[in-house]
Design a protein around this motif. Structure first.
Motif, PDB file in Angstrom:
ATOM      1  N   ASP A  28     -42.279  -1.646 -18.417  1.00  0.00           N
ATOM      2  CA  ASP A  28     -42.377  -0.627 -20.031  1.00  0.00           C
ATOM      3  C   ASP A  28     -43.254   0.841 -19.968  1.00  0.00           C
ATOM      4  N   ASP A  92     -47.971   3.633 -23.584  1.00  0.00           N
ATOM      5  CA  ASP A  92     -48.270   1.979 -23.476  1.00  0.00           C
ATOM      6  C   ASP A  92     -49.846   1.621 -22.819  1.00  0.00           C
ATOM      7  N   HIS A 118     -48.025  -0.261 -27.921  1.00  0.00           N
ATOM      8  CA  HIS A 118     -47.793  -1.612 -29.350  1.00  0.00           C
ATOM      9  C   HIS A 118     -49.249  -2.487 -28.635  1.00  0.00           C
ATOM     10  N   THR A 139     -43.364  -0.108 -25.385  1.00  0.00           N
ATOM     11  CA  THR A 139     -43.995   1.177 -25.646  1.00  0.00           C
ATOM     12  C   THR A 139     -42.116   1.701 -25.552  1.00  0.00           C
ATOM     13  N   ASP A 171     -40.847  -5.733 -20.975  1.00  0.00           N
ATOM     14  CA  ASP A 171     -41.966  -5.876 -21.851  1.00  0.00           C
ATOM     15  C   ASP A 171     -41.347  -7.429 -22.835  1.00  0.00           C
TER      16      ASP A 171
HETATM   17 MN    MN Z   1     -45.991  -2.091 -22.998  1.00  0.00          MN
END
Ligand code: MN
Ligand code: 5GP
Length: 339
Positions: A28, A92, A118, A139, A171
């Motif tokens: 991610d 991230d 997030h 993200t 993720d």
């Molecule tokens: Mn992430």
């Protein structure tokens, strides 16, 4: 921190932009950074992605990955880029400490700092603009929202689609975790209609490992796993000798923490790896156990409700002992199992 949409009208004015993410970037972190990289390049900016550390070789296929700068290997050049940047996107991660040795130079930089993330409890005071949403799967999904929200959906090409898909897929545990909302599936459908070859992304990410890694996993599950049924918990503790014996590289241990969650009744899965300079911990949970709080309380860490990590500078045996004490202290939560 002002809402990120306030910069949308500045996206067409050419700037020097640095994108960075957390140390040891995962799918991610790398996917979201590279997706943003491609869109900003398409908009005419001078863009560099700087990773605080090296990354797993299974990410190298990602479009643009070869141009990513490893801060630990090119510190002087990276510092110059950071000092001269107009904007620095931080993707991230929630706190600058997650960029390891880059933290102080990021803090000193006069660049406008923008957050897309997030994770829980972000360090809001260091960012001028941003979006922090813990309900988002990844993200990468947030970068997709950023692109669509700013009106540049038409610029999403195959490279960007692959990077976003890699981020959201890794993720969400291949679209399995509760964070996989209807919006996630709609986004993927949109990317597929644009020609995304999703099967190729899965193959690139999951079918490119060494024989050694599989033997290491076999050895780990056979000899390094402890199950504590009274606490619905399983622990894997890996020594430095194991890493050396099986020639384990960055990323080879990725995902290993999830294996024990497949045992019936297991609600908390933990892995502690002796990386030499520190003991790195990862935690995953199912149901009503908050590993973000657990990691914060006992292991200098944090993350999400169901996936978090931390570290310790104590020897491996001491960290294992601390973990056992910690689960005993959380017995009530761990033994009551609800989804
Ligand atoms: Mn992430
Ligand atoms: P992983 O176990 O895959 O390394 O990380 C799981 C989640 O916990 C990720 O979202 C990551 O950002 C977070 N995390 C991992 N290690 C740390 C840490 O040392 N500190 C903090 N604050 N978060 C971490």
């Amino acid at each position: 921190m002002q809402p990120i949409h306030q910069v949308f009208n500045q996206l067409t004015e050419s700037k020097k932009i640095v994108i960075t993410t957390h140390q040891k970037p995962d799918g991610d972190a790398m996917g979201s950074s590279l997706a943003l990289f491609h869109i900003l390049v398409a908009l005419g900016h001078d863009v560099k992605v700087i990773s605080p550390t090296n990354w797993a070789s299974f990410l190298n296929w990602m479009p643009g990955c070869k141009s990513v700068i490893d801060y630990e290997r090119n510190t002087a050049a990276a510092n110059t880029l950071i000092e001269n940047a107009d904007w620095i996107f931080c993707l991230d991660f929630n706190i600058l400490a997650r960029t390891k040795n880059m933290e102080s130079v990021l803090l000193q930089s006069k660049a406008v700092k923008l957050l897309i993330d997030h994770h829980q409890q972000p360090q809001l005071s260091v960012f001028q603009y941003g979006v922090s949403d813990t309900t988002k799967s990844s993200t990468a999904e947030m970068v997709f929202d950023f692109i669509v929200g700013s009106g540049f959906d038409h610029l999403i090409d195959d490279n960007i689609a692959q990077c976003i898909y890699a981020g959201v897929m890794t993720d969400t545990g291949s679209f399995r975790f509760p964070s996989t909302s209807p919006d996630v599936h709609q986004m993927v459908a949109h990317l597929m209609k644009r020609g995304l070859k999703h099967a190729a992304v899965h193959e690139n990410l999951f079918d490119n490992f060494s024989e050694n890694r599989l033997r290491f996993i076999g050895n780990t599950l056979l000899n390094r796993m402890e199950v504590f049924y009274e606490y619905n918990t399983a622990l894997i503790a890996i020594t430095q000798q194991d890493l050396i014996k099986f020639d384990i590289k960055t990323g080879d241990t990725e995902g290993l923490v999830n294996y024990t969650l497949s045992i019936e009744g297991i609600k908390l899965a933990a892995i502690i790896i002796d990386r030499g300079e520190e003991r790195k911990c990862s935690f995953r949970s199912k149901g009503n156990f908050d590993v973000n709080t657990f990691a914060r309380t006992y292991f200098n860490g944090g993350g999400h409700y169901s996936a978090a990590g931390g570290f310790s500078l104590e020897p491996l045996e001491a960290v294992v002992a601390k973990f056992k004490t910690a689960i005993a202290e959380n017995k009530e939560q761990l033994s009551s199992y609800t989804f």
